[in-house]
Design a protein around this motif. Structure first.
Motif, mmCIF file in Angstrom:
data_model
loop_
_atom_site.group_PDB
_atom_site.id
_atom_site.type_symbol
_atom_site.label_atom_id
_atom_site.label_comp_id
_atom_site.label_asym_id
_atom_site.label_seq_id
_atom_site.Cartn_x
_atom_site.Cartn_y
_atom_site.Cartn_z
ATOM 1 N N GLU A 1 -4.617 -2.448 1.959
ATOM 2 C CA GLU A 1 -3.794 -2.871 0.721
ATOM 3 C C GLU A 1 -4.255 -1.713 -0.336
ATOM 4 O OE1 GLU A 1 -1.354 -5.100 1.016
ATOM 5 O OE2 GLU A 1 -2.403 -5.481 2.792
ATOM 6 N N ASP A 2 -3.584 -1.283 -1.239
ATOM 7 C CA ASP A 2 -3.988 -0.504 -2.414
ATOM 8 C C ASP A 2 -5.109 -1.054 -3.140
ATOM 9 O OD1 ASP A 2 -2.398 1.600 -1.567
ATOM 10 O OD2 ASP A 2 -0.884 1.423 -2.995
ATOM 11 N N SER B 1 0.800 -1.272 0.021
ATOM 12 C CA SER B 1 -0.097 -0.032 -0.068
ATOM 13 C C SER B 1 0.828 1.298 0.015
ATOM 14 C CB SER B 1 -0.861 0.044 1.174
ATOM 15 O OG SER B 1 -0.254 -0.177 2.382
ATOM 16 N N TRP C 1 -3.089 3.906 0.462
ATOM 17 C CA TRP C 1 -3.665 3.683 1.359
ATOM 18 C C TRP C 1 -3.806 4.782 2.656
ATOM 19 C CZ3 TRP C 1 -8.069 1.033 2.212
ATOM 20 C CH2 TRP C 1 -8.488 0.901 3.390
#
Length: 341
Positions: free
Chosen positions: A191-192, A141, A144
């Protein structure tokens, strides 16, 4: 259509310091006794599975497969969730995620990332040696911290973050392609890649890479208040792994989707053992069967209430009840034949 394979179980939540949970042999015996057919094995416990050795030695991989076969088990997938997280760590999280890496690279973001990338590429080779076609991981991430941005939306920031995420993952995806193994990102808050839109954005930036795929876990979609059945309609061609994990969301007047920094037991949205939450698994198994999902149904047990051993036992029974044995003939074949006197 094909019958979904299962039940499998993800070992991460059960590995421990005492027998039978401290060796692969012990875990295999425990899982087999409960009726499981496959293990999803994490790569961050060398005493359980040494991914670096597996990448170098076919004999070691054959030994692992033989150990499991003696218990009537196979491997569903290897997992590099923690290593995947370390591919892309925003500086905000440097300290929090340092313990996911060996002591030698802690405090050095570049060295930590290089170590994680190396381990994941070795997991690609190990997966091929073990005869696997799918691999479970996280994306990491970089965007995020700005998930609900204030000051207001800055598109340049997200373009930069996703561009860098794609740059880091493209060589890894290529390495998996060389081994014939799919990378399955578990779409997960933190998480992205956490929903369909973010997955699509990343997929476009890696040129629709054939090895860029999804680990479908409906619990994370329910807790985001998404339509997880429609998600399957949208992305079924990219779903190559499946976690059977339940959750519930019960609206209240004090906190919501973000959780209020509370313990899981007090959140509006929380994980539950399979069958104790709100996920429509009958609908999910029907959808995946309809779309010819060619993979395993793997229990990922997390529950804010129930004992883990009970959850594992009930989880096997739950998955077995939901797998649809696919018929070899259509139910109305009788009407297609010729009439006879």
């Amino acid at each position: 259509m094909r019958t979904i394979k299962g039940p499998g179980i993800f070992l991460t939540q059960f590995i421990g310091g005492e027998a039978p949970f401290n060796t692969l042999e012990g875990l295999a015996g425990w899982a087999a006794e409960k009726g499981y057919k496959a293990l999803q094995i994490p790569c961050n416990h060398k005493a359980i599975f040494d991914v670096e050795r597996a990448a170098e030695s076919q004999a070691y991989c054959d030994e692992i497969n033989a150990t499991l076969a003696a218990h009537g088990l196979v491997i569903s997938e290897l997992s590099t969730h923690l290593e995947g997280q370390l591919v892309a760590v925003h500086p905000t999280y440097d300290e929090a995620f340092d313990n996911f890496a060996p002591q030698a690279v802690r405090g050095n973001a570049a060295a930590r990332q290089a170590w994680a990338v190396d381990i994941i590429k070795k997991a690609a080779v190990a997966s091929a040696r073990l005869g696997l076609t799918a691999h479970a991981t996280f994306s990491g991430s970089l965007a995020w911290p700005f998930i609900y941005p204030w000051p207001p939306h800055n598109e340049a920031r997200f373009e930069e973050a996703f561009g860098e995420l794609a740059r880091r993952w493209r060589p890894i995806l290529d390495a998996f392609d060389e081994q014939g193994v799919n990378v399955c990102f578990e779409l997960h808050p933190g998480e992205d890649l956490h929903d369909g839109v973010t997955f699509e954005r990343f997929l476009a930036l890696v040129d629709n890479h054939p090895r860029c795929n999804i680990l479908f876990d409906p619990s994370h979609l329910l807790l985001q208040q998404m339509d997880y059945l429609a998600f399957i309609d949208h992305y079924h061609t990219r779903i190559k792994a499946f976690h059977v994990k339940d959750a519930e969301y019960r609206a209240n007047g004090r906190s919501g989707v973000f959780g209020g920094y509370q313990n899981w037991i007090n959140r509006a949205g929380r994980f539950r053992s399979p069958g104790d939450g709100q996920v429509d698994f009958k609908g999910i198994f029907s959808k995946l069967t309809q779309y010819d999902y060619d993979g395993w149904a793997v229990l990922e047990w997390e529950c804010c209430m129930k004992d883990g051993d009970t959850g594992a036992r009930e989880g096997r029974e739950f998955i077995s009840r939901h797998i649809i044995p696919v018929s070899s003939r259509a139910f109305d074949d009788f009407a297609a034949g010729e009439l006879h006197d």
